[in-house]
Design an enzyme around this catalytic site. Structure first.
Site, PDB file in Angstrom:
ATOM      1  N   GLY A  41      29.976  19.620  -3.242  1.00  0.00           N
ATOM      2  CA  GLY A  41      30.934  19.328  -4.301  1.00  0.00           C
ATOM      3  C   GLY A  41      32.313  18.960  -3.812  1.00  0.00           C
ATOM      4  N   GLY A  42      32.468  18.733  -2.501  1.00  0.00           N
ATOM      5  CA  GLY A  42      33.752  18.284  -1.997  1.00  0.00           C
ATOM      6  C   GLY A  42      34.882  19.239  -2.342  1.00  0.00           C
ATOM      7  N   THR A  67      27.656  17.403   1.348  1.00  0.00           N
ATOM      8  CA  THR A  67      27.537  18.709   1.974  1.00  0.00           C
ATOM      9  C   THR A  67      26.177  19.295   1.640  1.00  0.00           C
ATOM     10  OG1 THR A  67      29.920  19.098   1.806  1.00  0.00           O
ATOM     11  CG2 THR A  67      28.533  21.058   1.909  1.00  0.00           C
TER      12      THR A  67
END
Length: 508
Positions: free
Chosen positions: A401-402, A320
């Site tokens: 960071g998912g 991301t």
């Protein structure tokens, strides 16, 4: 600020993106223009983490606005998706079946409508020039190429762009993307062409050639949601996040533990317990409100069914980019766009040069799951931008960071909003995350950088294994923050774990 040059504080994970933002401000742009300029260039220079073929979720708070506005441009599965072919086994992690309608371009358009001063086409043209002229492969992109070497070499589209000399490109190599440049120029003339025009036609045909069920009608049906942000008052501050399918409500849920003034003096960190609760609540509640009932209050309140327990393994870590911008007028923006995993679905559609995300991998094939796979619905989303206000300052912050994004942001929230430390110092402190498959483990663990106080003890109390790293890690997130104080001072910081840059630039 009539007669006074507008200044903008901006942070992004690549210097070229911040340079594009600075140029937009010099041409008279505001925080929205800065964010859009950075976002478009990032799809060229950071294609392993974001692309025209990904999704976008953003927040905007205008000066004097009581609340904040969310732009949720998350794409849906094709209406004609062959569900039976997928639900007979666990959801695939990559490949054409994980490609949902990309939302990035629609999100840019919706964000521009909320207050941009410059035409979106100018940002797209600038990004096209970067794609044509070529960029130097950054350390982050080189790591992504090395990590996904097999996938890049296996796909003809990715191989033709990122391994044109027989092996994947290395840091310092020059990368040119002529097909992507041509697509960006078409979109500069007419952004809606991505969904209802020649770009849409080529993309839909390319997706079908790759084995997908996508049609031009699926692309044309995409509409970004522009809705009020979720809001919660915590201590002296007020926080805004995006609604589901974003996991933003979980950030509101864990922030009270993070903002506890007595937290630092405790022997065990209460935030760890809150985040473990948050994982379980997310797995039970988060889905697409268009396809299932979503209990937002349960997520904000971290309401468990049967008390705290170790949750099941999660989904894959997301890749991301976050862009944060605040200007001297008091306009704040946090924009996050993503291809989910590194290089997304492992596919690049050759006629458009577009890397395709694998956001559909976040669906579940278990009928009881709130993220159950249904045609025309959106998957549970990790993207978690945030804006916060206190009497002393306004901040925009987001991170890579998912599934751990909420836990990462919570660890920097108190000091950023209070101003007790400089933003750069806050982002450089060691952090921890909790997770399972998203961190590469079979069960939930606490993964801690060196020097984290009190978190390991809290994990042990909860029965979680603790894994200590040798130094800073990407899994602890790449946070980008921009700040405006009540007296008008601007600052910004970029996470030292990323390739980024932060800037405060004055318009002409």
């Amino acid at each position: 600020m009539s007669g006074v040059a507008r200044s903008v504080a901006v942070a992004a994970p690549h210097p070229a993106a911040v340079g594009a933002a600075e140029e937009a401000v010099r041409r008279g742009g505001n925080a929205v223009d800065a964010a859009l300029a950075a976002a478009t260039v990032l799809t060229v220079v950071y294609p392993h983490q974001c692309a025209l073929g990904g999704d976008l979720i953003a927040l905007v708070r205008a000066p004097g606005q009581a609340g904040a506005t969310a732009v949720v441009s998350a794409g849906a599965q094709p209406v004609g998706l062959d569900v039976d072919a997928l639900t007979a086994a666990p959801m695939p992690r990559r490949g054409i079946r994980t490609v949902t309608t990309p939302g990035v371009v629609g999100g840019w358009t919706a964000l521009a409508d909320l207050g941009a001063l410059l035409p979106l086409g100018a940002a797209l043209d600038a990004a096209a020039a970067v794609a044509d002229d070529g960029i130097e492969v950054s350390a982050g992109l080189a790591r992504g190429l090395k990590a996904q070497r097999a996938a890049v070499l296996a796909d003809p589209g990715l191989r033709g762009v990122f391994a044109s000399r027989g092996d994947v490109a290395s840091a310092g190599d020059t990368l040119r993307q002529p097909a992507l440049a041509a697509t960006l120029r078409e979109l500069a003339a007419e952004p809606d062409a991505f969904y209802r025009g020649p770009v849409a036609a080529r993309l839909a045909a390319g997706l079908r050639a790759l084995g997908g069920d996508h049609t031009a009608e699926d692309l044309a049906a995409h509409r970004p949601e522009v809705v009020p942000a979720l809001e919660r008052e915590i201590g002296d501050g007020r926080w805004w996040v995006a609604p589901p399918p974003s996991q933003g409500a979980l950030l509101l849920g864990v922030l009270p533990a993070a903002m506890d003034p007595d937290r630092a003096g405790r022997e065990t960190d209460p935030l760890v317990t809150a985040c473990v609760r948050g994982i379980e609540v997310r797995d039970r509640e988060l889905g697409d409100p268009r396809g299932t009932a979503v209990d937002v209050d349960a997520m904000v309140e971290l309401r468990l069914a049967d008390g705290v327990s170790t949750p099941p393994a999660g989904r894959a870590l997301g890749d991301t980019v976050a862009i944060s911008a605040v200007d001297s007028d008091g306009l704040a923006v946090c924009l996050i766009q993503s291809v989910f995993q590194t290089f997304g679905a492992g596919l690049l559609e050759p006629s458009t040069g577009i890397v395709l995300h694998n956001r559909g991998a976040a669906f579940s094939t278990a009928p009881a799951s709130p993220g159950y796979l249904r045609p025309g619905t959106r998957p549970p989303h990790t993207l978690c931008p945030a804006i916060a206000w206190s009497p002393d300052r306004l901040i925009a912050l987001g991170c890579q960071g998912g599934r751990a994004q909420a836990w990462i942001l919570a660890q920097v929230a108190r000091e950023l909003l209070s101003g007790s430390m400089a933003p750069g110092e806050v982002l450089a402190r060691p952090r921890w995350v909790v997770g399972a498959r998203d961190l590469g483990y079979d069960r939930t663990v606490l993964l801690a950088e060196p020097g984290v106080p009190h978190a390991p003890a809290a994990a042990v109390e909860l029965g979680l294994p603790v894994v200590e790293t040798e130094g800073p890690i990407d899994e602890a997130g790449h946070v980008q923050v921009a700040v405006r104080t009540a007296d008008g001072r601007l600052s910004a910081a970029t996470d030292p774990r990323a390739d980024g840059r932060a800037s405060v630039v004055a318009g002409s």
